[in-house]
Design a protein around this motif. Structure first.
Motif, PDB file in Angstrom:
ATOM      1  N   ARG A  56      22.824  38.887  33.047  1.00  0.00           N
ATOM      2  CA  ARG A  56      23.317  39.308  32.492  1.00  0.00           C
ATOM      3  C   ARG A  56      24.479  39.426  33.090  1.00  0.00           C
ATOM      4  NH1 ARG A  56      22.006  45.175  30.233  1.00  0.00           N
ATOM      5  NH2 ARG A  56      24.058  46.266  29.185  1.00  0.00           N
ATOM      6  N   ASP A  57      24.049  40.374  33.956  1.00  0.00           N
ATOM      7  CA  ASP A  57      24.732  40.870  34.920  1.00  0.00           C
ATOM      8  C   ASP A  57      25.840  39.097  35.760  1.00  0.00           C
ATOM      9  OD1 ASP A  57      24.121  43.125  35.169  1.00  0.00           O
ATOM     10  OD2 ASP A  57      22.806  42.477  37.106  1.00  0.00           O
ATOM     11  N   GLU A  58      25.478  37.976  35.729  1.00  0.00           N
ATOM     12  CA  GLU A  58      26.278  36.843  35.933  1.00  0.00           C
ATOM     13  C   GLU A  58      27.209  36.619  34.872  1.00  0.00           C
ATOM     14  OE1 GLU A  58      24.048  33.977  37.312  1.00  0.00           O
ATOM     15  OE2 GLU A  58      22.606  34.766  38.385  1.00  0.00           O
ATOM     16  N   VAL A  59      26.815  36.628  33.502  1.00  0.00           N
ATOM     17  CA  VAL A  59      27.575  36.678  32.797  1.00  0.00           C
ATOM     18  C   VAL A  59      28.952  37.355  32.504  1.00  0.00           C
ATOM     19  CG1 VAL A  59      28.002  35.446  30.466  1.00  0.00           C
ATOM     20  CG2 VAL A  59      26.030  34.786  31.178  1.00  0.00           C
ATOM     21  N   THR A  60      28.355  38.801  32.396  1.00  0.00           N
ATOM     22  CA  THR A  60      29.249  40.021  32.340  1.00  0.00           C
ATOM     23  C   THR A  60      30.320  39.610  33.781  1.00  0.00           C
ATOM     24  OG1 THR A  60      27.746  41.356  33.599  1.00  0.00           O
ATOM     25  CG2 THR A  60      28.279  40.929  30.579  1.00  0.00           C
ATOM     26  N   GLU A  61      29.870  39.335  35.125  1.00  0.00           N
ATOM     27  CA  GLU A  61      30.839  39.484  36.129  1.00  0.00           C
ATOM     28  C   GLU A  61      32.468  38.193  35.739  1.00  0.00           C
ATOM     29  OE1 GLU A  61      32.180  41.180  38.809  1.00  0.00           O
ATOM     30  OE2 GLU A  61      30.264  41.974  37.932  1.00  0.00           O
ATOM     31  N   SER A  62      31.911  37.531  35.378  1.00  0.00           N
ATOM     32  CA  SER A  62      32.754  36.284  35.049  1.00  0.00           C
ATOM     33  C   SER A  62      33.671  37.364  33.584  1.00  0.00           C
ATOM     34  CB  SER A  62      32.432  34.631  34.414  1.00  0.00           C
ATOM     35  OG  SER A  62      31.158  34.810  33.120  1.00  0.00           O
ATOM     36  N   LEU A  63      33.723  37.438  33.045  1.00  0.00           N
ATOM     37  CA  LEU A  63      34.787  38.645  32.603  1.00  0.00           C
ATOM     38  C   LEU A  63      35.976  38.520  32.867  1.00  0.00           C
ATOM     39  CD1 LEU A  63      32.336  40.509  29.576  1.00  0.00           C
ATOM     40  CD2 LEU A  63      33.247  37.856  29.739  1.00  0.00           C
ATOM     41  N   SER A  64      36.943  38.611  32.359  1.00  0.00           N
ATOM     42  CA  SER A  64      37.706  39.218  33.313  1.00  0.00           C
ATOM     43  C   SER A  64      38.132  40.376  32.886  1.00  0.00           C
ATOM     44  CB  SER A  64      39.572  38.890  32.279  1.00  0.00           C
ATOM     45  OG  SER A  64      39.637  39.868  31.119  1.00  0.00           O
ATOM     46  N   GLU A  65      38.814  40.997  34.504  1.00  0.00           N
ATOM     47  CA  GLU A  65      39.018  42.529  34.434  1.00  0.00           C
ATOM     48  C   GLU A  65      39.361  43.125  33.281  1.00  0.00           C
ATOM     49  OE1 GLU A  65      38.117  45.037  36.750  1.00  0.00           O
ATOM     50  OE2 GLU A  65      37.587  43.215  37.284  1.00  0.00           O
ATOM     51  N   SER A  66      40.623  43.010  32.811  1.00  0.00           N
ATOM     52  CA  SER A  66      40.723  43.392  30.996  1.00  0.00           C
ATOM     53  C   SER A  66      40.176  43.631  29.986  1.00  0.00           C
ATOM     54  CB  SER A  66      42.352  42.686  30.709  1.00  0.00           C
ATOM     55  OG  SER A  66      41.834  41.515  30.290  1.00  0.00           O
ATOM     56  N   SER A  67      39.551  42.777  30.279  1.00  0.00           N
ATOM     57  CA  SER A  67      38.139  42.612  28.456  1.00  0.00           C
ATOM     58  C   SER A  67      36.958  43.255  29.466  1.00  0.00           C
ATOM     59  CB  SER A  67      37.288  40.554  28.783  1.00  0.00           C
ATOM     60  OG  SER A  67      38.357  39.909  28.507  1.00  0.00           O
ATOM     61  N   LYS A  68      37.100  43.723  30.160  1.00  0.00           N
ATOM     62  CA  LYS A  68      35.728  44.497  30.767  1.00  0.00           C
ATOM     63  C   LYS A  68      35.901  45.860  30.590  1.00  0.00           C
ATOM     64  CE  LYS A  68      34.385  42.156  34.911  1.00  0.00           C
ATOM     65  NZ  LYS A  68      33.513  41.871  36.296  1.00  0.00           N
ATOM     66  N   GLN A  69      37.375  45.820  30.852  1.00  0.00           N
ATOM     67  CA  GLN A  69      38.553  47.676  30.817  1.00  0.00           C
ATOM     68  C   GLN A  69      38.197  47.869  29.604  1.00  0.00           C
ATOM     69  OE1 GLN A  69      41.878  48.082  32.272  1.00  0.00           O
ATOM     70  NE2 GLN A  69      40.878  47.628  34.419  1.00  0.00           N
ATOM     71  N   GLU A  70      38.577  47.000  28.249  1.00  0.00           N
ATOM     72  CA  GLU A  70      38.760  46.361  26.926  1.00  0.00           C
ATOM     73  C   GLU A  70      37.391  46.873  26.444  1.00  0.00           C
ATOM     74  OE1 GLU A  70      40.822  47.475  24.207  1.00  0.00           O
ATOM     75  OE2 GLU A  70      41.285  46.925  25.688  1.00  0.00           O
TER      76      GLU A  70
END
Ligand SMILES: [Zn+2]
Ligand SMILES: [Zn+2]
Length: 178
Positions: A56-70
């Motif tokens: 889960r961490d590996e996949v969410t890490e590869s999300l873009s910064e803007s998406s994580k913020q969103e």
């Protein structure tokens, strides 16, 4: 919900999830928490999996910064956590949390579709915190439309890598494990 008493078991097999969908390791041997996600459309489970913390961490890490913020913004502003916590305190049954959407309060029975998510500790006991929760299709779509194309691609890739056959529906199933 149409599912049996324990919605966290696999709808397909009726058994508890035993392996991580991504690394295929036996969950109980990992010594780490895992997440169970299930996606329903008109009462039918269309996607289900368990994913270990590491994957889960590996996949969410590869999300873009803007998406994580969103995603953070959505969770912080669209969910009334105070009301949620008050509700949790008055009920000891985690299944009560699956009656309505965490964000818009639409009853699950009235939603076209929804996803449910729960966290389990390394021993397989359900962890009650922000999870478990249910998010309805409309709210999932509202969340996804703010994600960048590359983040949506991360999700499609995950579905493609971990599941046989074509991804369910339009590849937008699930709200992931954000
Ligand atoms: Zn894994
Ligand atoms: Zn909703």
């Amino acid at each position: 919900m149409r599912t049996e008493n324990n919605p966290w078991k696999s709808s397909e097999t009726g058994e508890a999830f035993s392996h991580c969908v991504r690394c295929r390791m036996p969950l109980v041997e990992l010594g780490a928490p895992w997440l169970v996600n299930k996606d329903f459309h008109r009462g039918e489970c269309v996607l289900e999996y368990a994913i270990c913390q590491g994957c889960r961490d590996e996949v969410t890490e590869s999300l873009s910064e803007s998406s994580k913020q969103e995603v953070r913004r959505f969770l912080e502003t669209e969910i009334d956590w105070e009301a949620r916590i008050a509700g949790f305190m008055s009920s000891r049954d985690p299944l009560d949390r699956l009656r309505t959407c965490v964000a818009c309060s639409t009853p699950a029975a009235e939603a076209d579709g929804y996803a449910i998510s729960a966290l389990f500790d390394e021993g397989g006991r359900i962890v009650t915190g922000p999870l478990p929760l249910l998010l309805c299709r409309c709210c999932i779509d509202r969340l996804l439309e703010h994600l960048s194309d590359e983040s949506q691609e991360v999700w499609r890739q995950f579905l493609g890598d971990c599941f046989d056959g074509p991804p369910p529906a339009d590849g937008k199933a699930g709200f992931g494990f954000f």
